[in-house]
Design a protein around this motif. Structure first.
Motif, PDB file in Angstrom:
ATOM      1  N   PRO A  10       0.824  -1.212   0.000  1.00 50.28           N
ATOM      2  CA  PRO A  10       0.000   0.000   0.000  1.00 50.28           C
ATOM      3  C   PRO A  10       0.856   1.260   0.000  1.00 50.28           C
ATOM      4  O   PRO A  10       1.957   1.296   0.556  1.00 50.28           O
ATOM      5  N   LEU A  11       0.358   2.282  -0.656  1.00 48.96           N
ATOM      6  CA  LEU A  11       0.963   3.603  -0.644  1.00 48.96           C
ATOM      7  C   LEU A  11       0.075   4.466   0.229  1.00 48.96           C
ATOM      8  O   LEU A  11      -1.103   4.643  -0.058  1.00 48.96           O
ATOM      9  N   ARG A  12       0.616   4.980   1.307  1.00 49.87           N
ATOM     10  CA  ARG A  12      -0.148   5.822   2.230  1.00 49.87           C
ATOM     11  C   ARG A  12       0.394   7.244   2.150  1.00 49.87           C
ATOM     12  O   ARG A  12       1.593   7.468   2.279  1.00 49.87           O
ATOM     13  N   ILE A  13      -0.524   8.187   1.924  1.00 49.99           N
ATOM     14  CA  ILE A  13      -0.163   9.592   1.770  1.00 49.99           C
ATOM     15  C   ILE A  13      -0.973  10.412   2.754  1.00 49.99           C
ATOM     16  O   ILE A  13      -2.203  10.309   2.775  1.00 49.99           O
ATOM     17  N   ARG A  14      -0.302  11.210   3.574  1.00 52.44           N
ATOM     18  CA  ARG A  14      -1.006  12.116   4.483  1.00 52.44           C
ATOM     19  C   ARG A  14      -1.284  13.418   3.754  1.00 52.44           C
ATOM     20  O   ARG A  14      -0.377  14.051   3.227  1.00 52.44           O
ATOM     21  N   THR A  15      -2.551  13.788   3.712  1.00 50.33           N
ATOM     22  CA  THR A  15      -2.959  15.019   3.042  1.00 50.33           C
ATOM     23  C   THR A  15      -3.834  15.834   3.985  1.00 50.33           C
ATOM     24  O   THR A  15      -4.189  15.365   5.070  1.00 50.33           O
ATOM     25  N   SER A  16      -4.213  17.012   3.547  1.00 49.52           N
ATOM     26  CA  SER A  16      -5.132  17.828   4.341  1.00 49.52           C
ATOM     27  C   SER A  16      -6.527  17.202   4.392  1.00 49.52           C
ATOM     28  O   SER A  16      -7.356  17.585   5.199  1.00 49.52           O
ATOM     29  N   HIS A  17      -6.780  16.214   3.536  1.00 51.38           N
ATOM     30  CA  HIS A  17      -8.056  15.503   3.501  1.00 51.38           C
ATOM     31  C   HIS A  17      -7.989  14.197   4.286  1.00 51.38           C
ATOM     32  O   HIS A  17      -8.904  13.390   4.216  1.00 51.38           O
ATOM     33  N   GLY A  18      -6.914  13.974   5.003  1.00 53.66           N
ATOM     34  CA  GLY A  18      -6.724  12.742   5.765  1.00 53.66           C
ATOM     35  C   GLY A  18      -5.701  11.849   5.095  1.00 53.66           C
ATOM     36  O   GLY A  18      -5.080  12.215   4.105  1.00 53.66           O
ATOM     37  N   GLU A  19      -5.533  10.667   5.652  1.00 60.07           N
ATOM     38  CA  GLU A  19      -4.587   9.708   5.079  1.00 60.07           C
ATOM     39  C   GLU A  19      -5.259   8.942   3.948  1.00 60.07           C
ATOM     40  O   GLU A  19      -6.338   8.371   4.121  1.00 60.07           O
ATOM     41  N   LEU A  20      -4.622   8.933   2.785  1.00 60.46           N
ATOM     42  CA  LEU A  20      -5.137   8.214   1.626  1.00 60.46           C
ATOM     43  C   LEU A  20      -4.321   6.936   1.452  1.00 60.46           C
ATOM     44  O   LEU A  20      -3.093   6.968   1.514  1.00 60.46           O
ATOM     45  N   ALA A  21      -5.001   5.824   1.262  1.00 59.70           N
ATOM     46  CA  ALA A  21      -4.341   4.531   1.057  1.00 59.70           C
ATOM     47  C   ALA A  21      -4.632   4.060  -0.362  1.00 59.70           C
ATOM     48  O   ALA A  21      -5.787   3.927  -0.756  1.00 59.70           O
TER      49      ALA A  21
END
Length: 61
Positions: A10-21
């Motif tokens: 999985p690629l997990r990205i922290r954004t201003s919209h929450g963590e995207l997986a």
């Protein structure tokens, strides 16, 4: 989160919209002898969970 496959990373990205997986798939075209298509590849990212799918749909609007 449980992985569905031993090769799924999985690629997990922290954004201003929450963590995207996300997870990705790679598609390549052509045959080894086909020089024009040998370097062409498309990577597609797919949401790994429902929260990520909803966040991406909201961002697309």
């Amino acid at each position: 989160m449980t992985l569905r496959s031993p090769i799924e990373v999985p690629l997990r990205i922290r954004t201003s919209h929450g963590e995207l997986a996300l997870f990705s798939t790679m598609a390549t075209f052509g045959a080894p002898a086909d020089v024009t298509l040998s370097e062409l590849a498309i990577e597609l990212c797919h949401p790994l969970d429902q929260a990520t799918g909803q966040a991406l749909c909201a961002l697309a609007r």
